[in-house]
Design an enzyme around this catalytic site. Sequence first.
Site, short mmCIF file in Angstrom:
data_model
loop_
_atom_site.label_atom_id
_atom_site.label_comp_id
_atom_site.label_asym_id
_atom_site.label_seq_id
_atom_site.Cartn_x
_atom_site.Cartn_y
_atom_site.Cartn_z
N THR A 89 1.00 -1.01 0.06
CA THR A 89 0.12 -0.07 -0.10
C THR A 89 0.97 1.20 -0.15
OG1 THR A 89 -0.31 0.04 2.42
CG2 THR A 89 -2.02 -1.26 0.85
N LYS A 99 3.81 -7.03 4.08
CA LYS A 99 3.59 -5.66 3.50
C LYS A 99 3.47 -4.72 4.94
CE LYS A 99 0.22 -3.40 3.39
NZ LYS A 99 -0.46 -2.32 4.37
N THR A 150 0.06 -2.83 10.98
CA THR A 150 -0.76 -2.88 9.84
C THR A 150 0.01 -3.61 8.69
OG1 THR A 150 -1.48 -0.71 10.08
CG2 THR A 150 -1.94 -1.91 8.25
N GLU A 157 6.60 4.86 7.06
CA GLU A 157 6.29 5.96 6.47
C GLU A 157 6.99 7.19 6.74
OE1 GLU A 157 1.67 4.63 5.80
OE2 GLU A 157 1.97 6.13 7.31
N ASN A 163 0.04 10.90 5.99
CA ASN A 163 -1.32 10.44 6.78
C ASN A 163 -2.37 11.58 6.63
OD1 ASN A 163 -0.81 7.53 7.49
ND2 ASN A 163 0.97 8.35 8.22
#
Lengths: 389, 389
Positions: B149, B171, B182, B262, B384
């Site tokens: 993602t 992932k 996640t 991220e 985000n």
Amino acid sequence: MSVTFAKGFSAAGVSAGISSVEGKKDLALVVNNGPLDAAAGVFTPNRFCAAPVQWSRKAVADGHITAVILNSGGANACTGQAGYEQSKTTAETVAGLVGADTNNVAVCSTGLIGELLPLDHVLAGAKSAYEALSDSEQAGEDASHAIMTTDTKPKTVALEGTGYRIGGMVKGSGMIAPQLATMLCVITTDAVVTAGQMQAALAAGTEMSFNRIDVDGCMSTNDTVLLLASGASGVEPDPDEFNALVAKACASLARQIIGDGEGASHDVRITVTGATSEDAALACARAVAASNLLKCAIAGNDPNWGRIVSSLGTVPVDVAPYDSNKVTVDVNGVRICENGGAGRDRSEVDMTPREVHIDIDLNAGDAQATVWTDDLTHEYVHINADYES
Amino acid sequence: MSVTFAKGFSAAGVSAGISSVEGKKDLALVVNNGPLDAAAGVFTPNRFCAAPVQWSRKAVADGHITAVILNSGGANACTGQAGYEQSKTTAETVAGLVGADTNNVAVCSTGLIGELLPLDHVLAGAKSAYEALSDSEQAGEDASHAIMTTDTKPKTVALEGTGYRIGGMVKGSGMIAPQLATMLCVITTDAVVTAGQMQAALAAGTEMSFNRIDVDGCMSTNDTVLLLASGASGVEPDPDEFNALVAKACASLARQIIGDGEGASHDVRITVTGATSEDAALACARAVAASNLLKCAIAGNDPNWGRIVSSLGTVPVDVAPYDSNKVTVDVNGVRICENGGAGRDRSEVDMTPREVHIDIDLNAGDAQATVWTDDLTHEYVHINADYES
């Protein structure tokens, strides 16, 4: 109006050369001129609490405080015995100036952790502040400016009771977590109250205000909330009214901290209702308030309820019993999550106001709790990547 | 090399039109061609766990899984009974294609919470993936791409045991918290092992890897880790070697998640030693890893030990007994905090490497624990605030 709104108090805020910001007011003095010198205090539970916290916790233990000296520009935390001696010497100097017992002088510091203060500047500043003492409105405002660090504005309160007054000031913007916040707060009153009565009022007021805000989940080493009573009004207040006013002062100051959260573009109120107990509601509200993902989404004006329920879902069932299929979430009045699933479309939510209201109904009981937080913005990262504190 | 490194497995990764990114591979299929179909699984403890988690947890309970279908582009979380029916229908379709029992098909989804999947695309994609199945290296790589993602790169592992192999893919990039992440993870092996043996190895491996990374403190609704054994090597492994290899595979994949956190500019290893118990060490390491203030400081190349100890100080004394005056902190090998106070100057620390090592000695016992996290950057907020997940 700040701390001089209540009768019997004088204050000053001066530039003492402690802060690295040239010319910034960085030292405040608040003196209780009596006739009473009753006091109460609440302090950070952080195990690395700073030297001034160690000093002031002892000073207030007997219920008497005559003066408070506060500095920005340095936290005097994690500075060992040398740091403690600095706080003690500062208290001794103030005691000599105002004619008080050293053990009746509280000391508060905020700023960078791990470095000693420039003590000569602090002591010279104490003398300047003493000479500038005044019960004027301006003096209270000067004091509220002198305690600011990353705050963008001073935060003060002024409330009228029946024949008596409550005033106060606070600083705090980042390192704001559930157990108090990186904050120094002095609240003054001219009511005639006992130290025990004040401690109970302050503990209750703090629990519902400073302990229910969370800018960034980070608990400080220096948090201090002091309540001082001069008795200068001569009025013994109705206990319920006094407690309510202290709570209101705390709530106002806490709300102002959220309104000035580092880099924040939204103030977020999270209310959890329908819980089996207040503790359950509070645990759920705190879990949602701590979500970086949600806080980023709000910064992007996205009422992302998936990030709300995924945070709710981290609270253990024994802490907060509820059925995930019965949970509803309203954001700014729009029910975007119904029965644990999608409700109305998120595009219906107006996210442009500064204040965002998240109302979560667990549908499991009658208890509720509210927590305030801020969104997480580029500016927060900028401030905290580049500011040494 | 991914999941096809172990013998007895075929895989595919195709573009099924589920993701909003035009043409992105978004559906993966992994098939165990036997002779064994032993399996073990670990899932998110989130109470709002997604439909595919509910489905797969039941599917793996009997220790048999023949095929796993995974999609990005939608989490199918908080979608109620309709969402559960989607997972079930997906499993039925895959079972029909590969000739398996429906209850031996696991389903994994990742993406936006709160919306149903475009089921026709998923089912058509399953057929395309079935037709593309291959045991080639490329097929394994295609599968590892299809589950991405916000990941910027695929994450795979390939390990050689004594006569058998372990392969895997994962992932995960954001919404990465201590209790899993996640993340969707499939690990394959051609060793001859029992489901019970696999479950023990996976639980232990997960505890020391995926449960000890924290990108942003946010626990997902969809976390799934599956371990599948084909037995195709014909080799019964030494149990200790097998357990160690599974743990090594988990650790490698977890480390890759941190390396692709991220917006991260630093990977941060936090090791707490000298604790009275492993739980105490872990609580301290997690508290430090959760500090937004510290993570921002690291993004700014500031080895801010004040933010380290102020986080340590939030761990209750009954959880982790230690004397704050005996704590030392090394950052990248420089002891910047000694006896709870300032040590060597922070300017001596070289913060330019991607990896930052924070070593905390509580000097209270012999236990230790390590947690990995990322720094907190402008880019994390950007991702985000603007990405719907």
